[in-house]
Write an enzyme that holds these catalytic residues in place. Structure first.
Site, PDB file in Angstrom:
ATOM      1  N   GLN A  70      10.628  -9.211 -48.727  1.00  0.00           N
ATOM      2  CA  GLN A  70       9.688  -8.642 -47.757  1.00  0.00           C
ATOM      3  C   GLN A  70       9.518  -9.530 -46.531  1.00  0.00           C
ATOM      4  O   GLN A  70       9.316 -10.739 -46.656  1.00  0.00           O
ATOM      5  CB  GLN A  70       8.317  -8.416 -48.398  1.00  0.00           C
ATOM      6  N   CYS A 100      -0.519  -5.906 -44.690  1.00  0.00           N
ATOM      7  CA  CYS A 100      -1.321  -7.105 -44.947  1.00  0.00           C
ATOM      8  C   CYS A 100      -2.528  -7.157 -43.985  1.00  0.00           C
ATOM      9  O   CYS A 100      -2.348  -7.135 -42.769  1.00  0.00           O
ATOM     10  CB  CYS A 100      -0.474  -8.365 -44.791  1.00  0.00           C
TER      11      CYS A 100
HETATM   12  C1  LIG Z   1      -3.245 -12.361 -53.839  1.00  0.00           C
HETATM   13  C2  LIG Z   1      -2.544 -11.185 -53.213  1.00  0.00           C
HETATM   14  C3  LIG Z   1      -1.433 -11.409 -52.421  1.00  0.00           C
HETATM   15  C4  LIG Z   1      -0.774 -10.319 -51.818  1.00  0.00           C
HETATM   16  N1  LIG Z   1       0.344 -10.547 -51.082  1.00  0.00           N
HETATM   17  C5  LIG Z   1       1.027  -9.501 -50.547  1.00  0.00           C
HETATM   18  C6  LIG Z   1       2.246  -9.694 -49.834  1.00  0.00           C
HETATM   19  O1  LIG Z   1       2.747 -10.818 -49.688  1.00  0.00           O
HETATM   20  N2  LIG Z   1       2.847  -8.586 -49.318  1.00  0.00           N
HETATM   21  C7  LIG Z   1       2.334  -7.313 -49.475  1.00  0.00           C
HETATM   22  O2  LIG Z   1       2.917  -6.335 -49.010  1.00  0.00           O
HETATM   23  N3  LIG Z   1       1.202  -7.122 -50.165  1.00  0.00           N
HETATM   24  C8  LIG Z   1       0.543  -8.160 -50.709  1.00  0.00           C
HETATM   25  N4  LIG Z   1      -0.572  -7.937 -51.453  1.00  0.00           N
HETATM   26  C9  LIG Z   1      -0.967  -6.554 -51.739  1.00  0.00           C
HETATM   27  C10 LIG Z   1      -0.303  -6.062 -53.044  1.00  0.00           C
HETATM   28  O3  LIG Z   1       1.091  -6.021 -52.914  1.00  0.00           O
HETATM   29  C11 LIG Z   1      -0.805  -4.667 -53.433  1.00  0.00           C
HETATM   30  O4  LIG Z   1      -0.483  -3.778 -52.410  1.00  0.00           O
HETATM   31  C12 LIG Z   1      -2.314  -4.635 -53.674  1.00  0.00           C
HETATM   32  O5  LIG Z   1      -2.737  -5.729 -54.454  1.00  0.00           O
HETATM   33  C13 LIG Z   1      -2.721  -3.314 -54.339  1.00  0.00           C
HETATM   34  O6  LIG Z   1      -2.126  -3.167 -55.589  1.00  0.00           O
HETATM   35  P1  LIG Z   1      -2.939  -3.474 -56.960  1.00  0.00           P
HETATM   36  O7  LIG Z   1      -4.236  -2.658 -56.880  1.00  0.00           O
HETATM   37  O8  LIG Z   1      -2.003  -3.014 -58.040  1.00  0.00           O
HETATM   38  O9  LIG Z   1      -3.232  -4.934 -56.974  1.00  0.00           O
HETATM   39  C14 LIG Z   1      -1.258  -9.000 -52.012  1.00  0.00           C
HETATM   40  C15 LIG Z   1      -2.385  -8.793 -52.822  1.00  0.00           C
HETATM   41  C16 LIG Z   1      -3.026  -9.852 -53.416  1.00  0.00           C
HETATM   42  C17 LIG Z   1      -4.239  -9.602 -54.269  1.00  0.00           C
END
Ligand SMILES: Cc1cc2nc3c(=O)[nH]c(=O)nc-3n(C[C@H](O)[C@H](O)[C@H](O)COP(=O)(O)O)c2cc1C
Length: 329
Positions: A70, A100
């Site tokens: 990514q 993000c």
């Molecule tokens: C600690 C953390 C770091 C994340 N880093 C990224 C990232 O580097 N790139 C991205 O597209 N999304 C990032 N996200 C978002 C996740 O990929 C995801 O879209 C989001 O957590 C929702 O999914 P979930 O409800 O299953 O956690 C991050 C989320 C968290 C909590």
């Protein structure tokens, strides 16, 4: 197109998570049936400057496939140059981060800020697609805010700009990670485009993946926080997909063994000093909800020496096993 559908259809993916989805974590997730992983977001600017830390994020191995890398950035030319560097590592996908919400990222015009700049977003996608022979995916939010939900429109722009698939996190950027993901938006995106749609947001249990698929019609599901300390979630999702009830709670010895294996891998890949710090959060996630975990977490939280932390981990699991034997006796 048929290749990408084959790679994604019915699959469960690990979300990109900054500071978390490094090579060891991805290998552990794959061990339990995760079909496809992503690196954490990598700065296109950092990559073209060959910043050592940025290049480290590209570390992979033959078992770490299929893999999406990514990128984030706001300049079409820089994104295209960075994508060409990444393509040299032969990933299966290159993903563009348009979700993000972190200040440091949006203030540069990248990440979720691109949800507010659809024309620029389209130019970035088209530039990246043109510069590589690798399928390009785009990860978006449902919109910037509740009053500006535009995921379906953004997905159409991505499709027209040459994206091979779209990942939708059903939260708005201004929600951050709070509240609930709106799966209705994922369904809207699915009806708006022909390319595969990957649904993301609030898959905490294997059953949630099944519900997301049936409620939204998405082609694949992506799990983020639900995999923290719980790589077994992918096993459960696969059991449900094969028509079996999900039965993915590890025994105590199994959990103990995986924690130690993950820690060893983290030490191998990151070096002992970094792993001592970086693995602490995994210890907390792996033990969350277990009997007496509060006390264990408090003790480990104060330790700096990895041998002492390891002994404490062994002692803790030993005490859990003993109390389980007592209950069963
Ligand atoms: C600690 C953390 C770091 C994340 N880093 C990224 C990232 O580097 N790139 C991205 O597209 N999304 C990032 N996200 C978002 C996740 O990929 C995801 O879209 C989001 O957590 C929702 O999914 P979930 O409800 O299953 O956690 C991050 C989320 C968290 C909590």
């Amino acid at each position: 197109m048929s290749n990408i559908i084959h790679l994604l259809q019915g699959k469960s993916l690990l979300a990109p998570l900054a500071g978390i989805t490094n090579l060891p974590f991805r290998l552990i997730a794959r061990e339990f049936g995760c079909d496809l992983c992503f690196t954490e977001m990598i700065s296109a600017n950092g990559l073209i400057r060959e910043s050592a830390k940025t290049v480290e994020y590209l570390e992979t191995c033959p078992e770490d496939q299929p893999l999406g890398v990514q990128l984030f950035g706001a300049d079409p030319d820089i994104m295209a140059q960075a994508a060409a560097i990444v393509a040299g590592c032969h990933p299966d996908f290159i993903d563009i981060n348009m979700g993000c919400p972190v200040r440091k990222v949006v203030k540069t015009g990248s990440g979720a800020m691109l949800m507010k700049a659809p024309i620029l977003a389209g130019r970035i996608i088209a530039a990246v697609v043109k510069s590589v022979n690798v399928p390009v995916t785009v990860k978006i939010r449902s919109g910037w805010s509740r009053s500006s939900i535009n995921a379906a429109a953004m997905a159409c722009i991505a499709e027209d700009s040459g994206a091979a698939a779209i990942i939708v996190h059903g939260r708005t950027a201004d929600q951050g990670f709070s509240g609930h993901a709106d799966w209705g938006v994922i369904a809207q995106v699915k009806s708006a485009v022909k390319i595969p749609v990957i649904g993301n947001g609030d898959i905490w249990q294997p059953e949630d993946a099944f519900k997301m698929r049936t409620q939204t019609g998405c082609d694949a599901v992506m799990v983020g926080r639900g995999a923290l300390g719980n790589p077994w979630i992918f096993l459960g999702i696969n059991q449900l997909s094969s028509g079996f009830p999900s039965n993915c709670h590890p025994s105590l010895p199994e959990r103990h063994a995986i924690i130690k294996k993950h820690w060893e891998m983290e030490t191998h890949y990151c070096g002992r000093r970094i792993a001592n710090r970086s693995f602490r959060k995994h210890l907390l996630w792996y033990t969350k909800g277990l009997a007496g975990s509060g006390r264990f977490r408090e003790i480990v939280g104060k330790m700096t020496d990895s041998d002492a932390m390891l002994s404490e981990l062994d002692r803790y699991f030993q005490s859990l096993a003993e109390s389980q034997t007592k209950i069963m006796a």
